[in-house]
Design an enzyme around this catalytic site. Sequence first.
Site, PDB file in Angstrom:
ATOM      1  N   ALA A  67     -18.897  17.638 -10.749  1.00  0.00           N
ATOM      2  CA  ALA A  67     -19.194  16.410 -10.018  1.00  0.00           C
ATOM      3  C   ALA A  67     -20.481  15.819 -10.593  1.00  0.00           C
ATOM      4  O   ALA A  67     -21.291  16.537 -11.204  1.00  0.00           O
ATOM      5  CB  ALA A  67     -19.363  16.738  -8.536  1.00  0.00           C
ATOM      6  N   GLY A 110     -16.793  20.903 -10.463  1.00  0.00           N
ATOM      7  CA  GLY A 110     -15.649  20.038 -10.175  1.00  0.00           C
ATOM      8  C   GLY A 110     -14.673  19.950 -11.336  1.00  0.00           C
ATOM      9  O   GLY A 110     -13.486  19.666 -11.129  1.00  0.00           O
ATOM     10  N   GLU A 113     -12.535  22.847 -10.933  1.00  0.00           N
ATOM     11  CA  GLU A 113     -11.741  22.615  -9.713  1.00  0.00           C
ATOM     12  C   GLU A 113     -10.635  21.589  -9.953  1.00  0.00           C
ATOM     13  O   GLU A 113      -9.523  21.725  -9.440  1.00  0.00           O
ATOM     14  CB  GLU A 113     -12.688  22.176  -8.584  1.00  0.00           C
ATOM     15  CG  GLU A 113     -13.632  23.312  -8.194  1.00  0.00           C
ATOM     16  CD  GLU A 113     -14.805  22.858  -7.335  1.00  0.00           C
ATOM     17  OE1 GLU A 113     -15.511  21.910  -7.738  1.00  0.00           O
ATOM     18  OE2 GLU A 113     -15.020  23.439  -6.263  1.00  0.00           O
ATOM     19  N   GLU A 133     -22.355  25.746  -9.243  1.00  0.00           N
ATOM     20  CA  GLU A 133     -23.000  25.030  -8.131  1.00  0.00           C
ATOM     21  C   GLU A 133     -24.191  25.795  -7.558  1.00  0.00           C
ATOM     22  O   GLU A 133     -25.177  25.204  -7.133  1.00  0.00           O
ATOM     23  CB  GLU A 133     -21.983  24.745  -7.018  1.00  0.00           C
ATOM     24  CG  GLU A 133     -20.941  23.687  -7.360  1.00  0.00           C
ATOM     25  CD  GLU A 133     -19.707  24.253  -8.064  1.00  0.00           C
ATOM     26  OE1 GLU A 133     -19.714  25.423  -8.501  1.00  0.00           O
ATOM     27  OE2 GLU A 133     -18.719  23.494  -8.182  1.00  0.00           O
TER      28      GLU A 133
HETATM   29  N1  CAA Z   1     -23.495  15.319 -13.615  1.00  0.00           N
HETATM   30  C1  CAA Z   1     -24.220  14.298 -14.135  1.00  0.00           C
HETATM   31  N2  CAA Z   1     -24.630  14.282 -15.430  1.00  0.00           N
HETATM   32  C2  CAA Z   1     -24.304  15.338 -16.196  1.00  0.00           C
HETATM   33  C3  CAA Z   1     -23.556  16.417 -15.706  1.00  0.00           C
HETATM   34  C4  CAA Z   1     -23.146  16.385 -14.338  1.00  0.00           C
HETATM   35  N3  CAA Z   1     -22.388  17.362 -13.787  1.00  0.00           N
HETATM   36  N4  CAA Z   1     -23.401  17.326 -16.709  1.00  0.00           N
HETATM   37  C5  CAA Z   1     -24.026  16.812 -17.786  1.00  0.00           C
HETATM   38  N5  CAA Z   1     -24.567  15.601 -17.486  1.00  0.00           N
HETATM   39  C6  CAA Z   1     -25.349  14.725 -18.357  1.00  0.00           C
HETATM   40  C7  CAA Z   1     -26.716  15.311 -18.641  1.00  0.00           C
HETATM   41  O1  CAA Z   1     -27.606  15.057 -17.585  1.00  0.00           O
HETATM   42  C8  CAA Z   1     -27.085  14.590 -19.915  1.00  0.00           C
HETATM   43  O2  CAA Z   1     -27.506  13.283 -19.603  1.00  0.00           O
HETATM   44  P1  CAA Z   1     -28.763  12.607 -20.366  1.00  0.00           P
HETATM   45  O3  CAA Z   1     -28.273  12.476 -21.782  1.00  0.00           O
HETATM   46  O4  CAA Z   1     -28.922  11.308 -19.673  1.00  0.00           O
HETATM   47  O5  CAA Z   1     -29.906  13.543 -20.242  1.00  0.00           O
HETATM   48  C9  CAA Z   1     -25.751  14.469 -20.626  1.00  0.00           C
HETATM   49  O6  CAA Z   1     -24.745  14.645 -19.648  1.00  0.00           O
HETATM   50  C10 CAA Z   1     -25.565  15.553 -21.662  1.00  0.00           C
HETATM   51  O7  CAA Z   1     -25.745  16.813 -21.039  1.00  0.00           O
HETATM   52  P2  CAA Z   1     -26.607  18.004 -21.670  1.00  0.00           P
HETATM   53  O8  CAA Z   1     -27.746  17.451 -22.472  1.00  0.00           O
HETATM   54  O9  CAA Z   1     -26.953  18.945 -20.564  1.00  0.00           O
HETATM   55  O10 CAA Z   1     -25.524  18.650 -22.662  1.00  0.00           O
HETATM   56  P3  CAA Z   1     -25.466  20.145 -23.192  1.00  0.00           P
HETATM   57  O11 CAA Z   1     -24.416  20.124 -24.272  1.00  0.00           O
HETATM   58  O12 CAA Z   1     -26.809  20.679 -23.506  1.00  0.00           O
HETATM   59  O13 CAA Z   1     -24.909  21.011 -21.944  1.00  0.00           O
HETATM   60  C11 CAA Z   1     -23.462  21.436 -20.062  1.00  0.00           C
HETATM   61  C12 CAA Z   1     -23.598  20.791 -21.446  1.00  0.00           C
HETATM   62  C13 CAA Z   1     -23.540  22.973 -20.189  1.00  0.00           C
HETATM   63  C14 CAA Z   1     -22.097  21.041 -19.535  1.00  0.00           C
HETATM   64  C15 CAA Z   1     -24.598  20.944 -19.139  1.00  0.00           C
HETATM   65  O14 CAA Z   1     -24.658  19.533 -19.204  1.00  0.00           O
HETATM   66  C16 CAA Z   1     -24.461  21.363 -17.706  1.00  0.00           C
HETATM   67  O15 CAA Z   1     -24.774  22.478 -17.347  1.00  0.00           O
HETATM   68  N6  CAA Z   1     -24.027  20.413 -16.821  1.00  0.00           N
HETATM   69  C17 CAA Z   1     -23.984  20.603 -15.388  1.00  0.00           C
HETATM   70  C18 CAA Z   1     -22.891  21.588 -14.981  1.00  0.00           C
HETATM   71  C19 CAA Z   1     -22.889  21.764 -13.481  1.00  0.00           C
HETATM   72  O16 CAA Z   1     -23.825  22.250 -12.889  1.00  0.00           O
HETATM   73  N7  CAA Z   1     -21.776  21.402 -12.838  1.00  0.00           N
HETATM   74  C20 CAA Z   1     -21.620  21.485 -11.386  1.00  0.00           C
HETATM   75  C21 CAA Z   1     -21.846  20.131 -10.761  1.00  0.00           C
HETATM   76  S1  CAA Z   1     -21.814  20.176  -8.995  1.00  0.00           S
HETATM   77  C22 CAA Z   1     -20.179  20.203  -8.604  1.00  0.00           C
HETATM   78  O17 CAA Z   1     -19.312  20.126  -9.442  1.00  0.00           O
HETATM   79  C23 CAA Z   1     -19.864  20.358  -7.134  1.00  0.00           C
HETATM   80  C24 CAA Z   1     -18.412  20.487  -6.818  1.00  0.00           C
HETATM   81  O18 CAA Z   1     -17.925  21.544  -6.503  1.00  0.00           O
HETATM   82  C25 CAA Z   1     -17.544  19.341  -6.820  1.00  0.00           C
END
Ligand code: CAA
Length: 259
Positions: A67, A110, A113, A133
């Site tokens: 998400a 998400g 999911e 999460e």
């Molecule tokens: N939401 C919003 N923005 C996100 C995102 C997310 N879930 N995941 C990545 N992005 C954005 C980053 O903030 C970044 O933006 P900027 O360029 O503006 O800084 C861009 O995408 C690129 O991301 P990274 O620089 O982090 O890329 P990476 O290759 O180094 O890492 C990744 C990739 C491992 C996927 C990492 O981005 C990451 O860990 N993302 C978050 C994963 C996460 O925690 N997901 C759970 C979300 S909560 C949820 O999903 C609740 C639910 O149950 C529905």
Amino acid sequence: MNDLHTITLERPADRVALITLNRPKAKNALNLQTMREITDLTARLDADPDVGAIIITGSDTVFAAGADIKEMRDLTFSEVHAQDWLAGWTALADVRTPLIAAVAGYALGGGCELAMMCDLLIAADNAKFGQPEITLGVIPGMGGSQRLTRAVGKAKAMDLCLTGRMMDAEEADRSGLVSRVVPTATLREEALTAATRIAGFSAPAVAMAKEVVNQAFETGLAEGLLFERRVFHSTFATEDQKEGMAAFSEKRAPQFRHR
Ligand code: CAA
């Protein structure tokens, strides 16, 4: 379709629709708009008799990173509760047309999911699944604690939800999370082959097969077996049952009319 901004739609083969998540700068994070676009589009495709299977995919390196954290970060409890945040995704589970998730790269939160809401989950060998999460101070909210536990059991589900670690494609396959693992380079082709095969069968039989398998998650065994048998009986009301069995007897390929 010009009302799509976070996903794209292609029709790569007869009776097959291909939806691609398309927010590359945000790692295909799923925001409200993506949810609306996916649920509206899949409902439209579900109502189209010329669509027999729907593939949902991302890029070669990311299916979806969850998400949209930036969209959610400042929301209050009252807001997420009042809007029943994420509830809109349940519409995807109402789609009767088979959904195939073709997952390469990250399928996190998400993203994992969303993949688990699909009927077939075809993983590329570079796929990585996780429910991170907990690292954000929250818990899964689109089915991660429920569908993941049903798919892989308590031990793995607890491991992923409590530690936030990722599982690679090989472990996901071993754990029963995915239908099959294929080389990343052939993911799209493999998903298309599966979709084309499914879409070529009798549409009512396919919808019934999906319905009865899903019923296994809702009922006890005796009730589920009775439901399956009654639905099996109802396939005999279709033209496709007559054609399928006649074609077998006559040693020819069936010409399903999808009714
Ligand atoms: N939401 C919003 N923005 C996100 C995102 C997310 N879930 N995941 C990545 N992005 C954005 C980053 O903030 C970044 O933006 P900027 O360029 O503006 O800084 C861009 O995408 C690129 O991301 P990274 O620089 O982090 O890329 P990476 O290759 O180094 O890492 C990744 C990739 C491992 C996927 C990492 O981005 C990451 O860990 N993302 C978050 C994963 C996460 O925690 N997901 C759970 C979300 S909560 C949820 O999903 C609740 C639910 O149950 C529905």
